[in-house]
Design a protein around this motif. Structure first.
Motif, PDB file in Angstrom:
ATOM      1  N   VAL A  29       0.833  -1.213   0.000  1.00 14.01           N
ATOM      2  CA  VAL A  29       0.000   0.000   0.000  1.00 14.01           C
ATOM      3  C   VAL A  29       0.865   1.260   0.000  1.00 14.01           C
ATOM      4  N   GLU A  30       1.971   1.234   0.744  1.00 17.20           N
ATOM      5  CA  GLU A  30       2.861   2.412   0.752  1.00 17.20           C
ATOM      6  C   GLU A  30       3.435   2.670  -0.637  1.00 17.20           C
ATOM      7  N   THR A  31       3.786   1.601  -1.320  1.00 17.69           N
ATOM      8  CA  THR A  31       4.297   1.763  -2.696  1.00 17.69           C
ATOM      9  C   THR A  31       3.188   2.313  -3.588  1.00 17.69           C
ATOM     10  N   LEU A  32       2.029   1.709  -3.455  1.00 20.35           N
ATOM     11  CA  LEU A  32       0.864   2.103  -4.251  1.00 20.35           C
ATOM     12  C   LEU A  32       0.520   3.586  -4.072  1.00 20.35           C
ATOM     13  N   ARG A  33       0.644   4.062  -2.832  1.00 19.82           N
ATOM     14  CA  ARG A  33       0.223   5.423  -2.493  1.00 19.82           C
ATOM     15  C   ARG A  33       1.334   6.460  -2.584  1.00 19.82           C
TER      16      ARG A  33
ATOM     17  N   MET B  67     -15.768  11.998   6.304  1.00 21.42           N
ATOM     18  CA  MET B  67     -15.821  10.777   7.110  1.00 21.42           C
ATOM     19  C   MET B  67     -15.154   9.618   6.363  1.00 21.42           C
ATOM     20  N   THR B  68     -15.420   9.544   5.070  1.00 20.74           N
ATOM     21  CA  THR B  68     -14.825   8.494   4.242  1.00 20.74           C
ATOM     22  C   THR B  68     -13.302   8.537   4.322  1.00 20.74           C
ATOM     23  N   LEU B  69     -12.747   9.746   4.161  1.00 19.76           N
ATOM     24  CA  LEU B  69     -11.281   9.895   4.195  1.00 19.76           C
ATOM     25  C   LEU B  69     -10.728   9.514   5.569  1.00 19.76           C
ATOM     26  N   GLU B  70     -11.464   9.869   6.621  1.00 22.16           N
ATOM     27  CA  GLU B  70     -11.026   9.552   7.986  1.00 22.16           C
ATOM     28  C   GLU B  70     -11.083   8.035   8.239  1.00 22.16           C
ATOM     29  N   MET B  71     -12.113   7.398   7.722  1.00 19.54           N
ATOM     30  CA  MET B  71     -12.246   5.942   7.898  1.00 19.54           C
ATOM     31  C   MET B  71     -11.060   5.201   7.266  1.00 19.54           C
ATOM     32  N   VAL B  72     -10.699   5.616   6.074  1.00 19.87           N
ATOM     33  CA  VAL B  72      -9.586   4.937   5.379  1.00 19.87           C
ATOM     34  C   VAL B  72      -8.262   5.252   6.091  1.00 19.87           C
ATOM     35  N   LYS B  73      -8.165   6.444   6.648  1.00 16.31           N
ATOM     36  CA  LYS B  73      -6.970   6.799   7.425  1.00 16.31           C
ATOM     37  C   LYS B  73      -6.854   5.910   8.678  1.00 16.31           C
ATOM     38  N   MET B  75      -7.977   2.923   9.118  1.00 15.11           N
ATOM     39  CA  MET B  75      -7.605   1.552   8.740  1.00 15.11           C
ATOM     40  C   MET B  75      -6.167   1.443   8.262  1.00 15.11           C
ATOM     41  N   SER B  76      -5.723   2.415   7.473  1.00 20.12           N
ATOM     42  CA  SER B  76      -4.412   2.285   6.822  1.00 20.12           C
ATOM     43  C   SER B  76      -3.281   2.986   7.569  1.00 20.12           C
ATOM     44  N   GLY B  77      -3.628   3.942   8.432  1.00 17.87           N
ATOM     45  CA  GLY B  77      -2.598   4.742   9.101  1.00 17.87           C
ATOM     46  C   GLY B  77      -1.977   5.762   8.153  1.00 17.87           C
ATOM     47  N   MET B  78      -2.597   5.971   6.999  1.00 20.67           N
ATOM     48  CA  MET B  78      -2.070   6.931   6.016  1.00 20.67           C
ATOM     49  C   MET B  78      -3.089   8.043   5.749  1.00 20.67           C
ATOM     50  N   GLU B  79      -2.554   9.193   5.335  1.00 22.47           N
ATOM     51  CA  GLU B  79      -3.415  10.331   5.007  1.00 22.47           C
ATOM     52  C   GLU B  79      -3.982  10.174   3.595  1.00 22.47           C
ATOM     53  N   PHE B  80      -5.251  10.481   3.454  1.00 25.05           N
ATOM     54  CA  PHE B  80      -5.881  10.478   2.133  1.00 25.05           C
ATOM     55  C   PHE B  80      -6.532  11.839   1.918  1.00 25.05           C
ATOM     56  N   LYS B  81      -6.222  12.475   0.782  1.00 26.34           N
ATOM     57  CA  LYS B  81      -6.730  13.825   0.534  1.00 26.34           C
ATOM     58  C   LYS B  81      -7.936  13.851  -0.389  1.00 26.34           C
TER      59      LYS B  81
END
Lengths: 138, 157
Positions: A29-33, B67-73, B75-81
């Motif tokens: 996922v890190e690579t993907l993102r 909310m969608t962006l926060e939910m994925v964050k 789960m993944s621990g990554m920021e989504f814009k």
């Protein structure tokens, strides 16, 4: 990093494999993102995808062997969930090669994979561990 | 009966949010169809899942964009814009998990149904045609409110 302590089920063999699986999915996922152009990510994405295809099958087989060994009553139901996921991973991988390694498909795969994996570990795999504890096995 | 069916979905959403995202549902309220103001959902990501079997129809989940962006964050621990294919797919799987869980509880009441793969869109309309019933609920969490709309098709005869 995707892995959280709450994902541990309390069965050392399963937990160890889950951590490895989550570590590989995180790398994928890190690579993907990452912000790099898709062409520069292709090699790493293909490499981690290949590893996961193999590791998912190995892990599922080990987990099913453990379930059989402890006499888990929902073994067949759990096996069907695994089979469905393996079929999905293989289908996506085949489509990815056939369609010319497109980014969109891999982004879709990554999104579904993290939600599926987290839910599977927290909902389905925890039930195996609960059964094992109730029978005094681990 | 339809409001009871919808409760199965809101209960499943409650459990899934708690399990996967550590979110507590503050309230969930069943609304009459007239109170479903579509304008409210314009900035939402909508997921429609077709239901077949003893119950025929569709369930639509409306997730606010933030909310969608926060939910994925979570789960993944990554920021989504932005809402991209990764985010839509993760959200579609969550809706799939909620629906599967709801159908599992309905099967205990002898209602055997299946679901189709989720369809994700932004700001979709959810028309109610003749012979259909629409019931809505709102599931309120600390990171946003999720709209649930269940449309059932009455079988002929």
């Amino acid at each position: 990093m995707l892995w959280k302590e709450k994902y541990m089920v309390g069965v050392p063999q399963i937990d160890q494999q889950h951590e490895e699986l989550f570590s590989r999915v995180t790398a994928f996922v890190e690579t993907l993102r990452s912000d790099k152009p898709w062409e520069q990510k292709l090699e790493k994405v293909s490499e981690t995808l290949e590893f996961m295809k193999g590791y998912v099958v190995t892990h599922f087989a080990d987990e099913e062997a453990y379930q059989a060994a402890i006499g888990y009553p929902h073994y067949q139901e759990h096996q069907k969930i695994h089979q469905k996921m393996v079929a999905y991973v293989v289908a996506v991988s085949d489509e990815y090669e056939k369609e010319g390694f497109k980014e969109e498909l891999m982004q879709q795969f990554g999104g579904k994979l993290i939600a599926w994996l987290i839910n599977h570990v927290l909902a389905d795999d925890q039930k195996i561990a609960e059964y094992a504890r109730s029978k005094g096995a681990n | 009966m339809n409001s009871e069916l919808l409760t199965s979905f809101s209960d499943a959403a409650n459990q899934t949010f708690k399990l996967l995202l550590d979110l507590d549902v503050i309230t969930d309220t069943v609304q009459s169809p007239e109170n479903n103001d579509k304008k409210e959902y314009i900035e939402n990501i909508d997921i429609v899942i077709q239901i077949t079997g003893d119950l025929n129809g569709e369930i639509m989940y409306s997730f606010p964009k933030d909310m969608t962006l926060e939910m994925v964050k979570i789960m993944s621990g990554m920021e989504f814009k932005e809402i991209d294919e990764f985010v839509k797919s993760a959200l579609g799987e969550i809706a799939n998990i909620i629906s599967g869980s709801a159908l599992s509880s309905l099967s205990q009441a002898q209602l055997i149904c299946d679901i189709r793969p989720p369809k994700v869109s932004e700001g979709q309309t959810f028309p109610v045609s003749e012979g259909c019933s629409l019931y809505g609920a709102k599931v309120k969490t600390s990171i946003g409110d999720v709209g649930l709309n269940l449309r059932t098709i009455q079988s002929a005869g």
